[in-house]
Design a protein around this motif. Structure first.
Motif, PDB file in Angstrom:
ATOM      1  N   MET A  27       0.848  -1.181   0.000  1.00  0.00           N
ATOM      2  CA  MET A  27       0.000   0.000   0.000  1.00  0.00           C
ATOM      3  C   MET A  27       0.889   1.238   0.000  1.00  0.00           C
ATOM      4  O   MET A  27       1.951   1.257   0.603  1.00  0.00           O
ATOM      5  CB  MET A  27      -0.919   0.001   1.221  1.00  0.00           C
ATOM      6  CG  MET A  27      -1.799   1.238   1.268  1.00  0.00           C
ATOM      7  SD  MET A  27      -2.997   1.236   2.614  1.00  0.00           S
ATOM      8  CE  MET A  27      -4.375   0.506   1.800  1.00  0.00           C
TER       9      MET A  27
ATOM     10  N   SER B 128       2.073   5.045   0.889  1.00  0.00           N
ATOM     11  CA  SER B 128       2.071   5.817   2.126  1.00  0.00           C
ATOM     12  C   SER B 128       1.614   7.239   1.829  1.00  0.00           C
ATOM     13  O   SER B 128       1.498   7.644   0.672  1.00  0.00           O
ATOM     14  CB  SER B 128       3.476   5.845   2.725  1.00  0.00           C
ATOM     15  OG  SER B 128       4.331   6.606   1.884  1.00  0.00           O
TER      16      SER B 128
ATOM     17  N   VAL C 260      -4.846   7.702  -0.567  1.00  0.00           N
ATOM     18  CA  VAL C 260      -3.927   6.589  -0.281  1.00  0.00           C
ATOM     19  C   VAL C 260      -4.548   5.246  -0.672  1.00  0.00           C
ATOM     20  O   VAL C 260      -3.966   4.500  -1.469  1.00  0.00           O
ATOM     21  CB  VAL C 260      -3.455   6.604   1.188  1.00  0.00           C
ATOM     22  CG1 VAL C 260      -2.788   5.284   1.560  1.00  0.00           C
ATOM     23  CG2 VAL C 260      -2.507   7.764   1.437  1.00  0.00           C
ATOM     24  N   PRO C 261      -5.726   4.892  -0.170  1.00  0.00           N
ATOM     25  CA  PRO C 261      -6.287   3.586  -0.557  1.00  0.00           C
ATOM     26  C   PRO C 261      -6.713   3.530  -2.023  1.00  0.00           C
ATOM     27  O   PRO C 261      -6.589   2.490  -2.674  1.00  0.00           O
ATOM     28  CB  PRO C 261      -7.480   3.403   0.380  1.00  0.00           C
ATOM     29  CG  PRO C 261      -7.816   4.756   0.889  1.00  0.00           C
ATOM     30  CD  PRO C 261      -6.559   5.555   0.841  1.00  0.00           C
TER      31      PRO C 261
ATOM     32  N   SER D 168      -3.611   3.144  -4.162  1.00  0.00           N
ATOM     33  CA  SER D 168      -3.055   1.817  -3.899  1.00  0.00           C
ATOM     34  C   SER D 168      -3.805   0.757  -4.696  1.00  0.00           C
ATOM     35  O   SER D 168      -3.194  -0.162  -5.258  1.00  0.00           O
ATOM     36  CB  SER D 168      -3.117   1.494  -2.410  1.00  0.00           C
ATOM     37  OG  SER D 168      -2.255   2.347  -1.693  1.00  0.00           O
ATOM     38  N   LYS D 169      -5.135   0.875  -4.768  1.00  0.00           N
ATOM     39  CA  LYS D 169      -5.934  -0.080  -5.550  1.00  0.00           C
ATOM     40  C   LYS D 169      -5.573  -0.013  -7.026  1.00  0.00           C
ATOM     41  O   LYS D 169      -5.472  -1.038  -7.704  1.00  0.00           O
ATOM     42  CB  LYS D 169      -7.423   0.195  -5.366  1.00  0.00           C
ATOM     43  CG  LYS D 169      -7.985  -0.271  -4.056  1.00  0.00           C
ATOM     44  CD  LYS D 169      -9.488  -0.006  -3.984  1.00  0.00           C
ATOM     45  CE  LYS D 169     -10.055  -0.435  -2.662  1.00  0.00           C
ATOM     46  NZ  LYS D 169     -11.509  -0.181  -2.566  1.00  0.00           N
TER      47      LYS D 169
ATOM     48  N   ASP E  74      -2.164  -1.665  -7.491  1.00  0.00           N
ATOM     49  CA  ASP E  74      -2.315  -3.115  -7.355  1.00  0.00           C
ATOM     50  C   ASP E  74      -2.929  -3.724  -8.602  1.00  0.00           C
ATOM     51  O   ASP E  74      -2.522  -4.799  -9.057  1.00  0.00           O
ATOM     52  CB  ASP E  74      -3.169  -3.460  -6.129  1.00  0.00           C
ATOM     53  CG  ASP E  74      -2.466  -3.158  -4.814  1.00  0.00           C
ATOM     54  OD1 ASP E  74      -1.231  -2.955  -4.829  1.00  0.00           O
ATOM     55  OD2 ASP E  74      -3.166  -3.093  -3.783  1.00  0.00           O
TER      56      ASP E  74
END
Length: 97
Positions: free
Chosen positions: A1, A3, A27-28, A31-32, A35
């Motif tokens: 993830m 930062s 951030v999330p 990150s998705k 990914d």
């Protein structure tokens, strides 16, 4: 993830001013996205036919040919103001559009 620091660096590169709450929001989400891209890079595509040229069109390039240009006199003949062979324009102050 990712930062908070990573998101702040990305925002700086994109010239975005983010609040701390916006950084926490992204951030999330970012990150998705990262990914998912990583997941896509693991897909085996060696037997997949390329589809980048489905139209059959190709770039058409022409040779650059140097041609005569306007003389300086012709280029300046309709200018409102000139000085020593250059166009003279009003100054634009910083911040004005």
């Amino acid at each position: 993830m990712l930062s908070d620091i990573n998101v702040k660096k990305i925002a700086k590169l994109a010239n975005l001013n983010l609040t701390e709450s916006e950084v926490g929001l992204f951030v999330p989400q970012l990150s998705k996205v990262i990914d998912y891209v990583a997941k896509l890079s693991t897909v085996d595509t060696k037997n997949v036919t390329a589809t980048f040229n489905v139209t059959g069109l190709v770039n058409v390039w022409r040779d650059d040919v140097v041609t005569d240009s306007l003389s300086q006199e012709d280029a300046l003949k309709n200018a409102k103001r000139t000085e020593r062979g250059y166009f003279v324009v009003d100054r634009v102050a910083a911040g004005e559009a």
